[in-house]
Write a protein that holds these residues in place. Sequence first.
Motif, PDB file in Angstrom:
ATOM      1  N   TRP A  97      -4.728 -72.322  -8.134  1.00 32.88           N
ATOM      2  CA  TRP A  97      -4.823 -70.880  -8.398  1.00 32.88           C
ATOM      3  C   TRP A  97      -5.246 -70.698  -9.848  1.00 32.88           C
ATOM      4  O   TRP A  97      -4.882 -71.519 -10.711  1.00 32.88           O
ATOM      5  N   THR A 116      -7.504 -68.233  -5.008  1.00 34.00           N
ATOM      6  CA  THR A 116      -6.503 -67.211  -5.349  1.00 34.00           C
ATOM      7  C   THR A 116      -6.556 -66.932  -6.845  1.00 34.00           C
ATOM      8  O   THR A 116      -6.514 -67.851  -7.661  1.00 34.00           O
ATOM      9  N   TRP A 139      -5.128 -64.742 -10.198  1.00 29.67           N
ATOM     10  CA  TRP A 139      -4.128 -63.908 -10.860  1.00 29.67           C
ATOM     11  C   TRP A 139      -4.880 -63.134 -11.938  1.00 29.67           C
ATOM     12  O   TRP A 139      -5.320 -63.731 -12.934  1.00 29.67           O
ATOM     13  N   TYR A 183     -10.581 -55.278 -10.545  1.00 28.37           N
ATOM     14  CA  TYR A 183      -9.895 -55.603  -9.285  1.00 28.37           C
ATOM     15  C   TYR A 183     -10.799 -55.300  -8.092  1.00 28.37           C
ATOM     16  O   TYR A 183     -10.921 -56.110  -7.167  1.00 28.37           O
ATOM     17  N   LYS A 194     -11.926 -57.843  -5.181  1.00 27.34           N
ATOM     18  CA  LYS A 194     -11.361 -57.605  -3.853  1.00 27.34           C
ATOM     19  C   LYS A 194     -12.474 -57.659  -2.807  1.00 27.34           C
ATOM     20  O   LYS A 194     -13.558 -57.153  -3.023  1.00 27.34           O
ATOM     21  N   ASN A 195     -12.191 -58.275  -1.711  1.00 29.83           N
ATOM     22  CA  ASN A 195     -13.148 -58.359  -0.597  1.00 29.83           C
ATOM     23  C   ASN A 195     -14.359 -59.240  -0.866  1.00 29.83           C
ATOM     24  O   ASN A 195     -15.254 -59.335  -0.046  1.00 29.83           O
ATOM     25  N   ALA A 204      -9.627 -65.319  -2.452  1.00 33.27           N
ATOM     26  CA  ALA A 204      -8.638 -65.321  -1.378  1.00 33.27           C
ATOM     27  C   ALA A 204      -7.664 -64.167  -1.596  1.00 33.27           C
ATOM     28  O   ALA A 204      -7.798 -63.100  -1.023  1.00 33.27           O
ATOM     29  N   GLN A 205      -6.711 -64.361  -2.497  1.00 34.45           N
ATOM     30  CA  GLN A 205      -5.710 -63.341  -2.761  1.00 34.45           C
ATOM     31  C   GLN A 205      -5.777 -62.961  -4.228  1.00 34.45           C
ATOM     32  O   GLN A 205      -6.176 -63.784  -5.057  1.00 34.45           O
ATOM     33  N   ILE A 206      -5.357 -61.743  -4.560  1.00 39.19           N
ATOM     34  CA  ILE A 206      -5.290 -61.344  -5.977  1.00 39.19           C
ATOM     35  C   ILE A 206      -3.843 -60.990  -6.304  1.00 39.19           C
ATOM     36  O   ILE A 206      -3.202 -60.222  -5.578  1.00 39.19           O
ATOM     37  N   VAL A 207      -3.328 -61.568  -7.392  1.00 42.63           N
ATOM     38  CA  VAL A 207      -2.008 -61.213  -7.907  1.00 42.63           C
ATOM     39  C   VAL A 207      -2.228 -60.460  -9.214  1.00 42.63           C
ATOM     40  O   VAL A 207      -3.032 -60.884 -10.054  1.00 42.63           O
ATOM     41  N   ALA A 262      -0.913 -55.040  -4.100  1.00 44.96           N
ATOM     42  CA  ALA A 262      -1.069 -56.481  -4.312  1.00 44.96           C
ATOM     43  C   ALA A 262       0.198 -56.985  -4.982  1.00 44.96           C
ATOM     44  O   ALA A 262       0.918 -56.219  -5.624  1.00 44.96           O
TER      45      ALA A 262
END
Length: 367
Positions: free
Chosen positions: A97, A119, A121, A142, A146-147, A152-155, A187
């Motif tokens: 990450w 991923t 952060w 962001y 996003k998308n 993958a994921q955003i923290v 998120a």
Amino acid sequence: MSRPLVAHIRLDAFRHNYRLAKAAHGGRALAVVKADAYGHGAVECARAIADEADGFAVAMIEEALSLRAAGITAPILLLEGFFDVSELLDIQIHNLWIVVHHRWQVDALLAAHLTRPITVWLKMDSGMHRVGIAPDQYRATYERLKNHPSIAQIVLMSHFARADEPESGHMLQQLETFHAATMGIDAPVSLSNSAAVLGWSGARADWARPGIMLYGADPFVGKAGASIAEQLRPVMRLEGGIISVRIIARGEPLGYGGAFVADRPTRVGVVSCGYADGYPRTAPTGTPVAVDGQLTRLIGRVSMDMLTVDLTHLPQADIGSRVELWGDQVPVNAVASRVGTIAYELLCHVKRARFEYSGQTIHQETI
Ligand SMILES: *Cc1c(COP(=O)(O)O)cnc(C)c1O
């Protein structure tokens, strides 16, 4: 026989402190093991909690890869992300990450053709003004990430400049800035370092990032911090030995510069630890040490391989006696505050000592 300087690393204390951090904050906790776990040995520390840690955080990819090579499979966060796009390959291969703290990283990430989404952060500069995306650009950044197929994921993440100074009010300002800039974004959030975990229930979020408290040092250093800090257990005990004893007469100088002059007949013990081992050269006469369990003081100037302590009131102490430089009787914070630094710096600098690990969990091998 070898030189008697041992860094005893109690992994059961490390595990205890991790559990304490996680329980105090709630949610999940990344154990911060950058800088070789603040000088304690990152592989050993990570292995000691591998079966329960939600993840780990390090400062650079080399640190992450050595954890992966040691069999650590939990998530590992690179706290400054990548320094060069060439790192993105290993980041994908090893499923790391990354923190993204600057526009150039966002641009590079979105331009790279990744085969595996990463991923991220996304770090906001909510008032520390070191790294991070400015609050007024945060939402747009962001949205860009996003998308996107590479992500993958955003923290959502930020870091506090003064979490150890509750009276400053700075942390509340940072929190307000962060909340205003992220309002409505759905998120996970990560804000708290050790001081925030210990002292600031208002900063609780999905992920904590405790570092120094895992090693048993209170970031509040005796200031009115949180009572939970009293439950922390020191992980490192740095222990040298007495290698020589002599009595110097009243009026005689001791060591380099004659910085200490005996005001009475003084029984001096020479200890196998110096500034080349990470003990601070600036430690003044009077800095606490414990000889065979009894508190006494450093006297004279610390040299490269040795330092000298006062044994005048400790007639039993002799060659072979053990000397705790810091650990249980002498908190590392007590030494740090004498020399105008913080426990973090002293712990990171320990070298040349023999590292002895105890308190490992025995993992049952299944056949
Ligand atoms: C080092 C670091 C931490 C851990 O801080 P401690 O004060 O040791 O708890 C947390 N977050 C970030 C971004 C860091 O760089």
